[in-house]
Structure formats: C-alpha cells, structure tokens
Design a protein around this motif. Structure first.
Motif, short mmCIF file in Angstrom:
data_model
loop_
_atom_site.label_atom_id
_atom_site.label_comp_id
_atom_site.label_asym_id
_atom_site.label_seq_id
_atom_site.Cartn_x
_atom_site.Cartn_y
_atom_site.Cartn_z
N LEU A 193 0.79 -1.12 0.02
CA LEU A 193 -0.11 -0.01 0.03
C LEU A 193 0.69 1.27 0.05
O LEU A 193 0.34 2.26 -0.46
N ILE A 194 2.11 1.18 0.74
CA ILE A 194 2.86 2.42 0.78
C ILE A 194 4.01 2.42 -0.27
O ILE A 194 4.06 3.54 -1.08
N SER A 195 4.91 1.71 -0.13
CA SER A 195 6.14 1.65 -0.74
C SER A 195 6.96 0.09 -0.66
O SER A 195 7.20 -0.38 0.21
N ARG A 196 7.19 -0.36 -1.98
CA ARG A 196 7.94 -1.45 -2.11
C ARG A 196 9.28 -1.36 -1.83
O ARG A 196 9.96 -2.28 -1.60
N ASN A 197 9.92 -0.08 -1.66
CA ASN A 197 11.25 0.24 -1.38
C ASN A 197 11.45 0.51 -0.05
O ASN A 197 12.33 0.91 0.48
N ALA A 198 10.51 0.30 1.00
CA ALA A 198 10.41 0.69 2.39
C ALA A 198 11.29 0.13 3.19
O ALA A 198 11.71 -1.13 2.99
N LYS A 199 12.09 0.62 3.98
CA LYS A 199 13.26 0.03 4.67
C LYS A 199 12.58 0.16 6.51
O LYS A 199 13.04 -0.66 7.36
N GLU A 200 11.19 1.11 6.73
CA GLU A 200 10.96 0.95 7.86
C GLU A 200 9.51 0.71 7.58
O GLU A 200 8.87 1.31 6.39
N PHE A 201 8.92 0.24 8.59
CA PHE A 201 7.25 -0.15 8.49
C PHE A 201 6.39 0.21 9.68
O PHE A 201 7.07 0.30 10.61
N LEU A 202 5.18 0.14 9.27
CA LEU A 202 4.08 0.47 10.47
C LEU A 202 3.20 -0.86 10.85
O LEU A 202 3.27 -1.65 9.63
N CYS A 203 3.00 -1.21 11.89
CA CYS A 203 2.10 -2.29 12.21
C CYS A 203 0.64 -1.85 11.77
O CYS A 203 0.66 -0.99 11.21
N ILE A 204 -0.02 -2.69 11.40
CA ILE A 204 -1.34 -2.77 10.91
C ILE A 204 -2.32 -1.74 11.85
O ILE A 204 -2.91 -1.04 11.15
N ASP A 205 -2.21 -1.62 13.17
CA ASP A 205 -2.96 -0.80 13.73
C ASP A 205 -2.39 0.73 13.36
O ASP A 205 -3.23 1.66 13.12
N CYS A 206 -1.16 0.99 13.37
CA CYS A 206 -0.70 2.35 13.01
C CYS A 206 -0.76 2.64 11.57
O CYS A 206 -0.93 3.77 11.22
N LEU A 207 -0.70 1.69 10.65
CA LEU A 207 -1.03 1.94 9.31
C LEU A 207 -2.57 2.39 9.21
O LEU A 207 -2.89 3.21 8.12
N GLY A 208 -3.47 1.68 9.69
CA GLY A 208 -4.93 1.94 9.79
C GLY A 208 -5.00 3.39 10.36
O GLY A 208 -5.87 4.23 9.85
N ILE A 209 -4.41 4.01 10.99
CA ILE A 209 -4.40 5.38 11.48
C ILE A 209 -3.94 6.16 10.62
O ILE A 209 -4.64 7.45 10.13
N LYS A 210 -2.71 5.81 9.88
CA LYS A 210 -2.31 6.81 8.86
C LYS A 210 -3.19 6.74 7.61
O LYS A 210 -3.16 7.75 7.04
N LEU A 211 -3.60 5.74 7.21
CA LEU A 211 -4.52 5.72 6.28
C LEU A 211 -5.92 6.15 6.60
O LEU A 211 -7.13 6.18 5.60
N LYS A 212 -6.19 6.49 7.97
CA LYS A 212 -7.56 6.80 8.56
C LYS A 212 -8.75 5.89 7.87
O LYS A 212 -9.84 6.24 7.74
N CYS A 213 -8.34 4.58 8.13
CA CYS A 213 -9.51 3.54 8.01
C CYS A 213 -9.74 2.71 8.92
O CYS A 213 -10.42 1.75 9.05
N GLY A 214 -8.75 2.41 9.79
CA GLY A 214 -8.67 1.58 11.19
C GLY A 214 -8.01 0.30 10.74
O GLY A 214 -7.70 -0.06 9.44
N ARG A 215 -8.24 -0.76 11.41
CA ARG A 215 -7.64 -2.13 11.14
C ARG A 215 -8.21 -3.16 10.39
O ARG A 215 -7.74 -3.75 9.43
N LYS A 216 -9.74 -3.11 10.39
CA LYS A 216 -10.38 -4.09 9.69
C LYS A 216 -10.41 -4.01 8.20
O LYS A 216 -10.08 -5.20 7.50
N PRO A 217 -10.21 -2.64 7.47
CA PRO A 217 -10.22 -2.79 6.01
C PRO A 217 -8.56 -3.25 5.63
O PRO A 217 -8.85 -3.72 4.72
N ILE A 218 -7.81 -2.79 6.44
CA ILE A 218 -6.42 -3.36 6.01
C ILE A 218 -6.39 -4.99 6.09
O ILE A 218 -5.95 -5.76 5.27
#
Length: 67
Positions: free
Chosen positions: A25-50
């Motif tokens: 969803l963010i970048s294939r070249n990422a070196k750092e990552f977010l957990c599903i919960d933090c990614l849900g916050i960043k994307l403003k959608c929550g955990r369930k859609p992810i």
C-alpha cells in the motif's frame, strides 16, 4: 536505516503481514514499516479494512508479497 522488525511509530513487533501490506500500500522500497494498527491510523481507515485487504491478496494468489 531503521529497524524492520518493529513498527516505526509504536515499536510493536512486526509480523510478515504487517511488512507485506505496508509494502503493497505504501512503498515496495520501504526500509521501515508500520504495524497494521498504526497503518490504519495513517490511512484513516482503521484495522479492519487492512485485514480484509490482506485476506483478499492472500486468497487471490496474485501478489507475491502474500504467498
């Protein structure tokens, strides 16, 4: 370079799905990552859609990140 074993936001231990969905969803070249919960916050959608998207990619068999 960051620690790719923990979430860069909250420090939670990462699993394979956390890393794979972040790369998808963010970048294939990422070196750092977010957990599903933090990614849900960043994307403003929550955990369930992810989680649903992870299930979709795994069941489709079309994305190499989820094989």
């Amino acid at each position: 370079m960051g620690n790719n074993k923990t979430c860069k936001e909250c420090g939670a231990a990462l699993k394979g799905d956390d890393i794979a969905i972040y790369m998808k969803l963010i970048s294939r070249n990422a070196k750092e990552f977010l957990c599903i919960d933090c990614l849900g916050i960043k994307l403003k959608c929550g955990r369930k859609p992810i989680e649903e998207r992870i299930r979709y990619y795994r069941e489709s068999g079309n994305c190499i990140l989820f094989r």
